[in-house]
Scaffold this motif. Structure first.
Motif, mmCIF file in Angstrom:
data_model
loop_
_atom_site.group_PDB
_atom_site.id
_atom_site.type_symbol
_atom_site.label_atom_id
_atom_site.label_comp_id
_atom_site.label_asym_id
_atom_site.label_seq_id
_atom_site.Cartn_x
_atom_site.Cartn_y
_atom_site.Cartn_z
ATOM 1 N N LEU A 1 -3.828 8.483 -7.044
ATOM 2 C CA LEU A 1 -3.994 9.427 -8.154
ATOM 3 C C LEU A 1 -4.755 8.791 -9.317
ATOM 4 C CD1 LEU A 1 -0.473 11.140 -8.278
ATOM 5 C CD2 LEU A 1 -2.613 12.110 -7.396
ATOM 6 N N VAL A 2 -4.524 7.512 -9.541
ATOM 7 C CA VAL A 2 -5.145 6.806 -10.663
ATOM 8 C C VAL A 2 -6.580 6.370 -10.353
ATOM 9 C CG1 VAL A 2 -4.989 4.701 -12.074
ATOM 10 C CG2 VAL A 2 -2.925 5.993 -11.545
ATOM 11 N N HIS A 3 -6.826 6.028 -9.104
ATOM 12 C CA HIS A 3 -8.094 5.378 -8.762
ATOM 13 C C HIS A 3 -9.027 6.218 -7.897
ATOM 14 C CE1 HIS A 3 -6.930 1.611 -10.609
ATOM 15 N NE2 HIS A 3 -5.753 1.735 -10.034
ATOM 16 N N GLY A 4 -8.950 7.520 -7.998
ATOM 17 C CA GLY A 4 -9.934 8.370 -7.335
ATOM 18 C C GLY A 4 -9.610 8.800 -5.920
ATOM 19 N N GLY A 5 -8.375 8.721 -5.513
ATOM 20 C CA GLY A 5 -7.966 9.207 -4.200
ATOM 21 C C GLY A 5 -7.649 8.101 -3.224
ATOM 22 N N LEU A 6 -7.010 8.478 -2.143
ATOM 23 C CA LEU A 6 -6.582 7.503 -1.137
ATOM 24 C C LEU A 6 -7.761 6.855 -0.423
ATOM 25 C CD1 LEU A 6 -3.533 9.485 0.280
ATOM 26 C CD2 LEU A 6 -3.469 7.432 -1.150
ATOM 27 N N ASP A 7 -8.836 7.588 -0.229
ATOM 28 C CA ASP A 7 -10.018 7.001 0.415
ATOM 29 C C ASP A 7 -10.619 5.898 -0.450
ATOM 30 O OD1 ASP A 7 -9.761 8.639 2.616
ATOM 31 O OD2 ASP A 7 -11.199 10.135 1.885
ATOM 32 N N ALA A 8 -10.559 6.068 -1.761
ATOM 33 C CA ALA A 8 -11.144 5.086 -2.686
ATOM 34 C C ALA A 8 -10.398 3.753 -2.659
ATOM 35 C CB ALA A 8 -11.173 5.644 -4.109
ATOM 36 N N ILE A 9 -9.142 3.768 -2.248
ATOM 37 C CA ILE A 9 -8.343 2.533 -2.239
ATOM 38 C C ILE A 9 -8.009 2.062 -0.827
ATOM 39 C CG2 ILE A 9 -7.362 3.052 -4.511
ATOM 40 C CD1 ILE A 9 -4.728 3.796 -3.028
ATOM 41 N N ALA A 10 -8.666 2.630 0.161
ATOM 42 C CA ALA A 10 -8.333 2.386 1.564
ATOM 43 C C ALA A 10 -8.360 0.912 1.953
ATOM 44 C CB ALA A 10 -9.264 3.183 2.473
ATOM 45 N N ASP A 11 -9.259 0.125 1.395
ATOM 46 C CA ASP A 11 -9.394 -1.279 1.793
ATOM 47 C C ASP A 11 -8.610 -2.236 0.909
ATOM 48 O OD1 ASP A 11 -11.064 -0.540 3.867
ATOM 49 O OD2 ASP A 11 -12.869 -0.689 2.625
ATOM 50 N N LEU A 12 -7.801 -1.692 0.009
ATOM 51 C CA LEU A 12 -7.042 -2.532 -0.911
ATOM 52 C C LEU A 12 -5.545 -2.353 -0.674
ATOM 53 C CD1 LEU A 12 -9.183 -1.831 -4.076
ATOM 54 C CD2 LEU A 12 -9.129 -3.945 -2.751
ATOM 55 N N GLU A 13 -4.778 -3.322 -1.131
ATOM 56 C CA GLU A 13 -3.323 -3.262 -0.997
ATOM 57 C C GLU A 13 -2.684 -2.936 -2.340
ATOM 58 O OE1 GLU A 13 -1.393 -6.400 1.037
ATOM 59 O OE2 GLU A 13 -2.763 -6.280 2.743
ATOM 60 N N ALA A 14 -1.478 -2.423 -2.260
ATOM 61 C CA ALA A 14 -0.691 -2.138 -3.455
ATOM 62 C C ALA A 14 0.216 -3.324 -3.735
ATOM 63 C CB ALA A 14 0.143 -0.875 -3.243
ATOM 64 N N CYS A 15 0.183 -3.818 -4.953
ATOM 65 C CA CYS A 15 0.996 -4.959 -5.364
ATOM 66 C C CYS A 15 1.963 -4.511 -6.454
ATOM 67 C CB CYS A 15 0.102 -6.078 -5.902
ATOM 68 S SG CYS A 15 -1.229 -6.580 -4.805
ATOM 69 N N HIS A 16 3.254 -4.760 -6.233
ATOM 70 C CA HIS A 16 4.276 -4.447 -7.237
ATOM 71 C C HIS A 16 4.463 -5.657 -8.147
ATOM 72 C CE1 HIS A 16 5.813 -0.962 -4.868
ATOM 73 N NE2 HIS A 16 6.218 -0.572 -6.059
ATOM 74 N N VAL A 17 4.348 -5.457 -9.441
ATOM 75 C CA VAL A 17 4.621 -6.553 -10.364
ATOM 76 C C VAL A 17 6.072 -6.532 -10.838
ATOM 77 C CG1 VAL A 17 2.224 -6.776 -11.116
ATOM 78 C CG2 VAL A 17 3.763 -5.274 -12.378
ATOM 79 N N CYS A 18 6.775 -5.427 -10.594
ATOM 80 C CA CYS A 18 8.159 -5.302 -11.049
ATOM 81 C C CYS A 18 9.169 -5.629 -9.952
ATOM 82 C CB CYS A 18 8.405 -3.890 -11.579
ATOM 83 S SG CYS A 18 8.174 -2.602 -10.334
ATOM 84 N N ASP A 19 8.723 -5.830 -8.736
ATOM 85 C CA ASP A 19 9.596 -6.114 -7.590
ATOM 86 C C ASP A 19 10.565 -4.978 -7.272
ATOM 87 O OD1 ASP A 19 8.576 -8.469 -6.658
ATOM 88 O OD2 ASP A 19 9.985 -9.741 -7.731
ATOM 89 N N ASN A 20 10.260 -3.784 -7.692
ATOM 90 C CA ASN A 20 11.091 -2.628 -7.389
ATOM 91 C C ASN A 20 10.334 -1.766 -6.382
ATOM 92 O OD1 ASN A 20 12.552 -0.248 -7.314
ATOM 93 N ND2 ASN A 20 12.849 -0.136 -9.513
ATOM 94 N N PRO A 21 10.746 -1.768 -5.112
ATOM 95 C CA PRO A 21 9.978 -1.056 -4.100
ATOM 96 C C PRO A 21 9.913 0.453 -4.277
ATOM 97 C CG PRO A 21 12.016 -1.900 -3.171
ATOM 98 C CD PRO A 21 11.917 -2.450 -4.562
ATOM 99 N N ILE A 22 10.786 1.041 -5.107
ATOM 100 C CA ILE A 22 10.698 2.488 -5.323
ATOM 101 C C ILE A 22 10.091 2.831 -6.681
ATOM 102 C CG2 ILE A 22 12.471 3.086 -3.649
ATOM 103 C CD1 ILE A 22 14.417 3.531 -6.001
ATOM 104 N N CYS A 23 9.467 1.845 -7.306
ATOM 105 C CA CYS A 23 8.733 2.107 -8.541
ATOM 106 C C CYS A 23 7.341 2.615 -8.180
ATOM 107 C CB CYS A 23 8.624 0.846 -9.390
ATOM 108 S SG CYS A 23 7.662 1.092 -10.908
ATOM 109 N N VAL A 24 6.911 3.685 -8.833
ATOM 110 C CA VAL A 24 5.587 4.272 -8.595
ATOM 111 C C VAL A 24 4.756 4.297 -9.881
ATOM 112 C CG1 VAL A 24 6.341 5.644 -6.607
ATOM 113 C CG2 VAL A 24 6.448 6.644 -8.903
ATOM 114 N N ARG A 25 5.052 3.399 -10.806
ATOM 115 C CA ARG A 25 4.329 3.384 -12.078
ATOM 116 C C ARG A 25 2.946 2.752 -11.884
ATOM 117 N NH1 ARG A 25 6.535 2.398 -18.050
ATOM 118 N NH2 ARG A 25 4.586 2.907 -19.105
ATOM 119 N N ALA A 26 2.005 3.598 -11.530
ATOM 120 C CA ALA A 26 0.615 3.182 -11.357
ATOM 121 C C ALA A 26 -0.193 3.798 -12.497
ATOM 122 C CB ALA A 26 0.082 3.647 -10.011
#
Length: 161
Positions: A57-82
């Motif tokens: 939603l933040v970076h232009g859609g799922l296709d736009a981020i397809a080659d990148l990974e999601a990194c949590h800085v809060c260590d909370n696996p159910i946090c979605v604060r992007a």
């Protein structure tokens, strides 16, 4: 806003503070991460991890981020604060950056981490993430309760990671 986005945000409880997690209250997989189903084509569904959908939603859609990974800085696996700014809890990174972060946090050597960092194996994250989700659903956003759950101090739970 699209119906899909509305469905997504209906399952998020945002903490009131400027650095609070945004908690996913929908489905959670056995690995402890939120699950969200999209409809990329009529009549077809695809499961996306909730934090990854938030990044899309933040970076232009799922296709736009397809080659990148999601990194949590809060260590909370159910946090979605992007977010695009520095207040984000979930950010995009390369595989190498994600593995470096994992090692820095002591989650790369399971035996060492289990002894010294109270690491929780992925099989334990599902029940613990669901317990945190249920707590937030029942009581509303409670920063102290989230902290206690993250540290393994309440309901007899271990840490999420």
């Amino acid at each position: 806003m699209s119906n899909e986005r509305n469905r997504f945000w209906d399952k998020v409880i945002k903490g009131p503070g400027p650095s609070d997690c945004w908690i996913w209250t929908g489905a959670i997989g056995d690995d402890g991460y939120g699950r969200f189903w999209t409809t990329p084509e009529v009549g077809k569904q695809k499961m996306i991890r909730a934090h990854r959908y938030a990044l899309g939603l933040v970076h232009g859609g799922l296709d736009a981020i397809a080659d990148l990974e999601a990194c949590h800085v809060c260590d909370n696996p159910i946090c979605v604060r992007a977010e695009a700014g520095s207040s984000t809890h979930v950010l995009l990174g390369t595989r190498e950056a994600n593995m470096t972060d994992r090692a820095t946090r002591g989650r790369h050597n399971l035996q060492f981490a289990a002894e010294f960092f109270r690491y929780q194996p992925p099989s334990q994250r599902g029940p613990r993430s669901r317990a945190l989700r249920d707590l937030i659903r029942e009581q509303g956003y409670d920063r102290q309760a989230i902290k206690a759950m993250m540290l393994g101090l309440s309901r007899g739970q271990g840490t999420l990671f």
